[in-house]
Scaffold this motif. Structure first.
Motif, PDB file in Angstrom:
ATOM      1  N   SER A 153       0.837  -1.199   0.000  1.00 55.95           N
ATOM      2  CA  SER A 153       0.000   0.000   0.000  1.00 55.95           C
ATOM      3  C   SER A 153       0.870   1.246   0.000  1.00 55.95           C
ATOM      4  CB  SER A 153      -0.892   0.018   1.241  1.00 55.95           C
ATOM      5  OG  SER A 153      -0.103   0.182   2.413  1.00 55.95           O
ATOM      6  N   ASP A 154       0.255   2.361  -0.402  1.00 58.46           N
ATOM      7  CA  ASP A 154       0.949   3.644  -0.324  1.00 58.46           C
ATOM      8  C   ASP A 154       1.311   3.957   1.123  1.00 58.46           C
ATOM      9  OD1 ASP A 154       0.741   4.022  -3.041  1.00 58.46           O
ATOM     10  OD2 ASP A 154      -0.830   5.551  -2.925  1.00 58.46           O
ATOM     11  N   TYR A 155       0.467   3.545   2.052  1.00 57.39           N
ATOM     12  CA  TYR A 155       0.725   3.833   3.468  1.00 57.39           C
ATOM     13  C   TYR A 155       2.026   3.169   3.935  1.00 57.39           C
ATOM     14  CZ  TYR A 155       0.393   3.931   8.513  1.00 57.39           C
ATOM     15  OH  TYR A 155       0.683   4.114   9.833  1.00 57.39           O
ATOM     16  N   ALA A 185       4.969   4.833   2.182  1.00 60.51           N
ATOM     17  CA  ALA A 185       5.175   6.184   2.712  1.00 60.51           C
ATOM     18  C   ALA A 185       5.835   6.134   4.089  1.00 60.51           C
ATOM     19  CB  ALA A 185       3.847   6.930   2.795  1.00 60.51           C
ATOM     20  N   LYS A 186       5.426   5.191   4.906  1.00 52.18           N
ATOM     21  CA  LYS A 186       6.022   5.050   6.238  1.00 52.18           C
ATOM     22  C   LYS A 186       7.510   4.719   6.118  1.00 52.18           C
ATOM     23  CE  LYS A 186       5.283   2.789  10.660  1.00 52.18           C
ATOM     24  NZ  LYS A 186       4.433   1.909  11.438  1.00 52.18           N
ATOM     25  N   ASN A 198       4.429  11.590   3.872  1.00 49.30           N
ATOM     26  CA  ASN A 198       2.990  11.361   3.999  1.00 49.30           C
ATOM     27  C   ASN A 198       2.487  10.451   2.883  1.00 49.30           C
ATOM     28  OD1 ASN A 198       2.592  13.040   6.247  1.00 49.30           O
ATOM     29  ND2 ASN A 198       2.516  14.848   4.931  1.00 49.30           N
ATOM     30  N   ARG A 199       1.469   9.678   3.197  1.00 50.24           N
ATOM     31  CA  ARG A 199       0.862   8.798   2.203  1.00 50.24           C
ATOM     32  C   ARG A 199       0.349   9.609   1.018  1.00 50.24           C
ATOM     33  NH1 ARG A 199      -3.374   8.221  -0.131  1.00 50.24           N
ATOM     34  NH2 ARG A 199      -4.418   9.655   1.277  1.00 50.24           N
ATOM     35  N   SER A 200      -0.222  10.773   1.292  1.00 52.61           N
ATOM     36  CA  SER A 200      -0.744  11.601   0.207  1.00 52.61           C
ATOM     37  C   SER A 200       0.372  12.070  -0.721  1.00 52.61           C
ATOM     38  CB  SER A 200      -1.519  12.800   0.760  1.00 52.61           C
ATOM     39  OG  SER A 200      -0.671  13.649   1.494  1.00 52.61           O
ATOM     40  N   THR A 201       1.572  12.243  -0.192  1.00 52.43           N
ATOM     41  CA  THR A 201       2.705  12.649  -1.027  1.00 52.43           C
ATOM     42  C   THR A 201       3.041  11.539  -2.018  1.00 52.43           C
ATOM     43  OG1 THR A 201       3.586  14.039   0.737  1.00 52.43           O
ATOM     44  CG2 THR A 201       5.119  13.397  -1.012  1.00 52.43           C
ATOM     45  N   VAL A 202       3.042  10.299  -1.544  1.00 54.43           N
ATOM     46  CA  VAL A 202       3.309   9.168  -2.444  1.00 54.43           C
ATOM     47  C   VAL A 202       2.247   9.109  -3.538  1.00 54.43           C
ATOM     48  CG1 VAL A 202       3.454   6.644  -2.613  1.00 54.43           C
ATOM     49  CG2 VAL A 202       4.546   7.836  -0.707  1.00 54.43           C
ATOM     50  N   ALA A 203       0.984   9.266  -3.161  1.00 57.36           N
ATOM     51  CA  ALA A 203      -0.105   9.215  -4.137  1.00 57.36           C
ATOM     52  C   ALA A 203      -0.024  10.377  -5.122  1.00 57.36           C
ATOM     53  CB  ALA A 203      -1.448   9.221  -3.416  1.00 57.36           C
TER      54      ALA A 203
END
Length: 124
Positions: A26-28, A31-32, A37-42
């Motif tokens: 997952s992006d989460y 990102a971790k 942030n997860r939104s940055t990856v997306a």
């Protein structure tokens, strides 16, 4: 002579494949591991946001032994990349510069880390 500014673009296909092969589901989780942030990856993955220093550094750490040239490319700021379909201008030169996971699978450092083969399920 007029000089154009350059920018760094994510090779989205390679980034997604490398993340999957590294076991990120997952992006989460990615990102971790990247410490962003997860939104940055997306947003970087969708082409909405250009990768900044924290994203680039995080990607290189989380997806090691991938190198800068495996995950990113330097392009003129006004030139779309082949990895972003909504920006694609279709240049054969763009396609030949992109490495595939198949090409990278032959690299010994990827075999040692398991990136050359799909991750094993921990359920099996």
């Amino acid at each position: 002579m007029l000089r154009m500014p350059h920018t760094i673009r994510l090779r989205t296909d390679m980034f997604a494949r490398a993340a999957k092969l590294a076991g990120f589901r997952s992006d989460y989780g990615l990102a971790k591991a990247m410490d962003v942030n997860r939104s940055t990856v997306a947003r970087v993955g969708s082409g909405e946001l250009q990768p900044g220093p924290a994203f680039i550094g995080g990607a290189l750490v989380a997806l090691a032994p991938m190198r800068f040239d495996d995950l990113f490319e330097v392009v003129p700021a006004s030139t779309p990349t082949a990895d972003h379909p909504k920006e694609r201008q279709g240049s054969a030169d763009q396609h030949t510069r992109h490495r595939t996971v198949h090409d990278l699978a032959g690299r010994p450092e990827l075999r040692r880390t398991g990136l050359a083969s799909p991750p094993r399920s921990h359920l099996a």
